[in-house]
Design an enzyme around this catalytic site. Structure first.
Site, short mmCIF file in Angstrom:
data_model
loop_
_atom_site.label_atom_id
_atom_site.label_comp_id
_atom_site.label_asym_id
_atom_site.label_seq_id
_atom_site.Cartn_x
_atom_site.Cartn_y
_atom_site.Cartn_z
CE LYS A 140 43.02 39.93 43.06
NZ LYS A 140 42.21 39.84 41.83
CE LYS A 148 47.66 37.36 36.64
NZ LYS A 148 46.55 38.19 37.18
#
Length: 367
Positions: free
Chosen positions: A265, A165
């Site tokens: 997703k 991240k």
């Protein structure tokens, strides 16, 4: 068979590591999960779940999921849950957009269909490719040294792929990428996920700065156009996520040669029915996929595992075991991650049995 009742549960999912942090200053200690139970006139029930990364990640949020369930409940009651594609089309006609709301309904229908047919969802989605699927481990945003330690810890647990991240700024992001890559050997995969955190010029700076590093670059900018521009200025493999919202965006990206990997997703596209269509198109285009969701517990992870396991191995980049990021267990029977891999449950449907003591009482019931 028809749906005779919808029970809605709201569960907070605390993060086992304390917080989950990514670009834009986003930091959460818990995520809001909406769990649905569909009851039928013939007895079997189906379970679905949708959990969002707060309200600033995508145009979706937890309370919105439950409001959407109320809006669509009349369309679901009386419907045949063993025909997920038919119900998905009806829900799209009843409510434009809001795919995350429809996702929990759709997953619950697949769970029910598998139970009625006495088959795991993976078998219904195409069968099992291989014994298991490779996982990636997301590394929460932190200092370069702390992120390198996290990578080393999960590497030693058997994970071979890592989603870093980043997305805070060119200098610090370069440091994070280099520090974590040093903990890995040639067999490991590193994906620097910017989560739309950089401007176009900042993303180009990072891409140039790490051009000598073995790393994937994921969704550096907010818009498709900016990401495509960055892609054209780097030789590093490129992943698109937030802007990949369905078949049209995948076709556009493929025609523009805008990505090497797509992050699929389940809730972002509206459930397993839509995710399967996107999955099959990407496989036909020979575009590899990260198969996951926007978060979730054991129920959502089971859906991920069934989608990923039924995806041809050569089209799988990685999948995610989000239930192992949480400090609470909502269901028994979920896929167990071992050595950086997981396998879809073999029991009928999703193969999970929710823990009612954890779910508590429904926050809404529709009949």
């Amino acid at each position: 068979m028809e749906v005779t009742g919808i029970d809605v549960y709201n569960v907070e999912l605390p993060i086992a590591e304390g917080t989950y942090d990514w670009a834009g200053g986003n930091s959460y200690a818990t995520f809001d999960s909406t769990v649905l139970r569909l009851r039928t006139d013939e007895g079997p029930v189906g379970w679905g779940e949708v959990s969002m990364l707060g309200s600033s990640y995508l145009p979706a949020f937890g309370k919105g999921a439950r409001a959407g369930v109320e809006e669509l409940s009349s369309a679901v009651l009386g419907a045949d849950p063993t025909q997920p594609a038919v119900l998905a089309a009806d829900l799209d006609a009843r409510l434009r957009g809001h795919p995350y709301v429809k996702s929990a309904f759709d997953v619950a229908c697949w769970d029910l269909t598998g139970k009625v047919r006495d088959a795991p969802v993976a078998d219904l989605l195409g069968g099992r490719f291989g014994e298991s699927v490779e996982l990636y481990r997301a590394i929460s945003q932190d200092t370069p040294a702390a992120m390198a330690r996290s990578v080393a810890r999960y590497r030693d647990e058997g994970y071979g792929k890592f989603q870093l991240k980043v997305g805070e700024g060119p200098v610090i992001d370069e440091e994070r990428i280099r520090a974590t890559r040093e903990e890995l050997d040639d067999g490991h995969v590193l994906d620097a996920d910017f989560n739309t955190g950089l401007s176009r010029h900042e993303a180009v700076r990072v891409a140039n700065a790490v051009s000598d590093v073995d790393v994937y670059l994921e969704q550096p900018c907010d818009s498709y156009e900016a990401c495509r521009a960055v892609r054209r200025q780097t030789d590093l493999p490129f992943v698109l996520d937030e802007v990949m919202t369905g078949l049209d965006s995948v076709v556009r990206g493929y025609e523009d040669d805008a990505m090497d990997v797509v992050n699929v997703k389940i809730s972002k596209v509206g459930g397993l029915t839509r995710a399967r269509a996107v999955r099959d198109l990407c496989a036909e285009f020979e575009v590899a996929m990260i198969l996951e969701d926007t978060w979730g517990s054991e129920i959502a992870t089971a859906a991920i595992a069934h989608l990923a396991h039924s995806t041809p191995a050569e089209a799988r980049f990685a999948a995610t075991d989000f239930h192992n990021y949480n400090a609470v267990t909502t269901a028994d029977g979920a896929p167990e991650a071992a050595g950086g891999t997981m396998a879809a449950p073999t029991d009928p449907g999703l193969g999970v049995e929710p823990r009612m003591d954890v779910l508590g009482d429904p926050v809404a019931v529709y009949e």
